[in-house]
Design an enzyme around this catalytic site. Structure first.
Site, PDB file in Angstrom:
ATOM      1  N   ASP A 136      40.904  40.390  34.512  1.00 44.34           N
ATOM      2  CA  ASP A 136      40.162  41.497  35.125  1.00 44.34           C
ATOM      3  C   ASP A 136      40.723  42.814  34.618  1.00 44.34           C
ATOM      4  OD1 ASP A 136      38.677  39.649  36.555  1.00 44.34           O
ATOM      5  OD2 ASP A 136      39.855  39.855  38.386  1.00 44.34           O
TER       6      ASP A 136
ATOM      7  N   THR B   3      16.742  29.507  35.600  1.00 45.24           N
ATOM      8  CA  THR B   3      17.544  30.595  35.031  1.00 45.24           C
ATOM      9  C   THR B   3      19.021  30.205  34.974  1.00 45.24           C
ATOM     10  OG1 THR B   3      15.937  32.178  35.856  1.00 45.24           O
ATOM     11  CG2 THR B   3      18.122  33.044  35.346  1.00 45.24           C
TER      12      THR B   3
ATOM     13  N   ARG C 211      48.113  35.813  47.234  1.00 44.13           N
ATOM     14  CA  ARG C 211      48.978  36.988  47.253  1.00 44.13           C
ATOM     15  C   ARG C 211      50.424  36.574  47.499  1.00 44.13           C
ATOM     16  NH1 ARG C 211      45.449  38.793  45.046  1.00 44.13           N
ATOM     17  NH2 ARG C 211      44.221  40.669  45.389  1.00 44.13           N
TER      18      ARG C 211
ATOM     19  N   LYS D  12      40.846  33.319  33.103  1.00 43.85           N
ATOM     20  CA  LYS D  12      39.560  33.477  33.789  1.00 43.85           C
ATOM     21  C   LYS D  12      38.775  34.653  33.220  1.00 43.85           C
ATOM     22  CE  LYS D  12      38.243  35.572  37.633  1.00 43.85           C
ATOM     23  NZ  LYS D  12      37.319  35.853  38.716  1.00 43.85           N
TER      24      LYS D  12
ATOM     25  N   ASP E 132      20.777  32.196  41.016  1.00 45.35           N
ATOM     26  CA  ASP E 132      19.411  32.571  40.644  1.00 45.35           C
ATOM     27  C   ASP E 132      18.549  31.319  40.802  1.00 45.35           C
ATOM     28  OD1 ASP E 132      17.146  33.862  39.389  1.00 45.35           O
ATOM     29  OD2 ASP E 132      18.542  35.159  38.325  1.00 45.35           O
ATOM     30  N   ILE E 133      17.316  31.371  40.329  1.00 44.45           N
ATOM     31  CA  ILE E 133      16.483  30.166  40.444  1.00 44.45           C
ATOM     32  C   ILE E 133      17.023  29.099  39.480  1.00 44.45           C
ATOM     33  CG2 ILE E 133      14.434  31.433  41.215  1.00 44.45           C
ATOM     34  CD1 ILE E 133      13.331  31.126  38.326  1.00 44.45           C
TER      35      ILE E 133
ATOM     36  N   LYS F  59      29.827  32.960  38.545  1.00 44.15           N
ATOM     37  CA  LYS F  59      29.252  33.007  39.899  1.00 44.15           C
ATOM     38  C   LYS F  59      27.736  33.109  39.829  1.00 44.15           C
ATOM     39  CE  LYS F  59      33.163  34.763  42.577  1.00 44.15           C
ATOM     40  NZ  LYS F  59      34.171  35.146  41.595  1.00 44.15           N
TER      41      LYS F  59
ATOM     42  N   THR G 201      36.577  35.083  49.308  1.00 40.69           N
ATOM     43  CA  THR G 201      37.805  35.382  50.058  1.00 40.69           C
ATOM     44  C   THR G 201      37.887  36.852  50.477  1.00 40.69           C
ATOM     45  OG1 THR G 201      38.853  35.430  47.871  1.00 40.69           O
ATOM     46  CG2 THR G 201      39.275  33.522  49.249  1.00 40.69           C
TER      47      THR G 201
ATOM     48  N   GLN H   3      40.926  41.731  49.312  1.00 43.71           N
ATOM     49  CA  GLN H   3      40.942  40.332  49.757  1.00 43.71           C
ATOM     50  C   GLN H   3      41.271  40.258  51.248  1.00 43.71           C
ATOM     51  OE1 GLN H   3      39.860  37.976  47.998  1.00 43.71           O
ATOM     52  NE2 GLN H   3      40.499  38.097  45.866  1.00 43.71           N
TER      53      GLN H   3
ATOM     54  N   ARG I  28      45.124  40.748  40.322  1.00 47.01           N
ATOM     55  CA  ARG I  28      45.963  41.941  40.385  1.00 47.01           C
ATOM     56  C   ARG I  28      47.466  41.723  40.529  1.00 47.01           C
ATOM     57  NH1 ARG I  28      41.585  44.394  44.382  1.00 47.01           N
ATOM     58  NH2 ARG I  28      41.418  42.130  44.628  1.00 47.01           N
TER      59      ARG I  28
ATOM     60  N   ASP J 203      34.092  32.446  35.280  1.00 44.71           N
ATOM     61  CA  ASP J 203      33.747  32.683  36.688  1.00 44.71           C
ATOM     62  C   ASP J 203      32.465  33.515  36.735  1.00 44.71           C
ATOM     63  OD1 ASP J 203      33.925  32.663  39.423  1.00 44.71           O
ATOM     64  OD2 ASP J 203      35.471  34.222  39.528  1.00 44.71           O
TER      65      ASP J 203
HETATM   66  O1  C5P Z   1      43.008  40.546  41.891  1.00 41.99           O
HETATM   67  P1  C5P Z   1      42.744  39.283  42.663  1.00 41.99           P
HETATM   68  O2  C5P Z   1      43.910  38.319  42.682  1.00 41.99           O
HETATM   69  O3  C5P Z   1      42.188  39.541  44.043  1.00 41.99           O
HETATM   70  O4  C5P Z   1      41.600  38.579  41.809  1.00 41.99           O
HETATM   71  C1  C5P Z   1      41.035  37.370  42.182  1.00 41.99           C
HETATM   72  C2  C5P Z   1      40.020  36.983  41.185  1.00 41.99           C
HETATM   73  O5  C5P Z   1      39.447  35.766  41.631  1.00 41.99           O
HETATM   74  C3  C5P Z   1      38.880  37.978  41.017  1.00 41.99           C
HETATM   75  O6  C5P Z   1      38.525  37.995  39.648  1.00 41.99           O
HETATM   76  C4  C5P Z   1      37.748  37.404  41.824  1.00 41.99           C
HETATM   77  O7  C5P Z   1      36.508  37.616  41.207  1.00 41.99           O
HETATM   78  C5  C5P Z   1      38.070  35.918  41.836  1.00 41.99           C
HETATM   79  N1  C5P Z   1      37.634  35.207  43.030  1.00 41.99           N
HETATM   80  C6  C5P Z   1      38.097  35.457  44.304  1.00 41.99           C
HETATM   81  N2  C5P Z   1      37.600  34.781  45.379  1.00 41.99           N
HETATM   82  C7  C5P Z   1      36.647  33.883  45.215  1.00 41.99           C
HETATM   83  C8  C5P Z   1      36.182  33.603  43.933  1.00 41.99           C
HETATM   84  C9  C5P Z   1      36.731  34.275  42.849  1.00 41.99           C
HETATM   85  O8  C5P Z   1      38.960  36.282  44.494  1.00 41.99           O
HETATM   86  N3  C5P Z   1      36.187  33.231  46.266  1.00 41.99           N
END
Ligand code: C5P
Length: 244
Positions: A14, A72, A188, A36, A68-69, A65, A127, A197, A218, A63
């Site tokens: 990210d 697609t 975390r 990811k 859509d239909i 995510k 989350t 989060q 992060r 990821d």
């Molecule tokens: O920075 P952080 O640790 O919060 O990043 C978590 C990553 O995991 C993000 O890229 C987020 O899109 C992804 N993610 C998430 N919770 C989910 C699915 C994916 O935090 N349920």
């Protein structure tokens, strides 16, 4: 309790630019992690990063995510399947037909390419969603109930597992079995900022809960030393796995 199988750490790329993503990959290549590619990298510099990860032979989680239909989503999955992509996400709220179309498209495209299909994971409740927000979304009950209901749909559509918080993993595993995989965000390390989060867990508690994949952004990407941050998380995961 300790997980029998070694859970895997997924590091979210990210970061804003392809160059920043490359620098992060370079710093973390020494570890056995999955990279990811989520919205930021997929929409920002998607083809470049996917090609690079494939050239490196680096295990990749797209990821996307998808939501859509079915037709697609099927087309998107076909476009995303490639040798390095081991995991791919769709939203469980897209429904049974959409998830089944994703699973079928992944298998078919992988067969055409002569490669193993990626595992398809269904995102249940993000989350970043707090329990009190569920009702605003028209979802009755707590996160646990909603995750279990969406997980049942995902299992029926033959997804390999679900994305959820570590808090829901013990019930998921008890109900659907160890083979139905749990990929957890909201990880975390103790003392680190939660950011957006809400349903968070430490690497240790996620492993103890039985999570198969831990996705971390992060706490690694924003660390002064991302390699040291990853090393510490991997050590915490291993200690939890062996029960020390
Ligand atoms: O920075 P952080 O640790 O919060 O990043 C978590 C990553 O995991 C993000 O890229 C987020 O899109 C992804 N993610 C998430 N919770 C989910 C699915 C994916 O935090 N349920």
């Amino acid at each position: 309790m300790s997980a029998a199988k070694r859970p895997r750490l997924i590091v979210a790329l990210d970061v804003a630019s392809f160059e920043d993503a490359l620098a992060l990959i370079e710093r973390l290549r020494e570890f056995d992690v999955i990279f990811k590619v989520g919205y930021e990298s997929l929409f920002g510099y998607g083809e470049a990063i996917l090609e690079k990860l494939e050239a490196l032979g680096a295990a990749t989680f797209v990821d996307a995510k998808l939501h859509d239909i079915p037709r697609t989503v099927e087309a998107a999955v076909r476009a995303l399947v490639r040798p390095s992509v081991e995991l791919l996400t769709v939203h469980a709220q897209g429904g049974n037909d959409m998830m089944a179309a994703a699973v079928a498209a992944a298998a078919e495209r992988a067969r055409e390419l002569g490669i193993a299909p990626p595992k398809i994971f269904a995102v249940t409740i993000l989350t970043s969603i707090a329990p009190e927000e569920l009702l605003e979304l028209g979802l009755h009950g707590g996160p646990g109930e909603n995750v279990m209901r969406l997980a049942a749909l995902a299992r029926d559509a033959r997804c390999d597992g679900v994305v959820c918080s570590a808090h829901e993993v013990p019930d998921l595993k008890a109900f659907f079995g160890a083979g139905f995989l749990a990929l957890c965000g909201g990880i975390r390390p103790a003392g680190s900022a939660h950011g957006d989060q809400k349903r968070v867990a430490t690497p240790r508690s996620a492993v103890e809960a039985g999570a198969d994949f831990l996705v971390v952004g992060r706490p690694i990407t924003e660390a002064r030393d991302p390699a040291a941050a990853a090393r510490a998380i991997l050590a915490e995961m291993e200690a939890a796995r062996v029960g020390s």
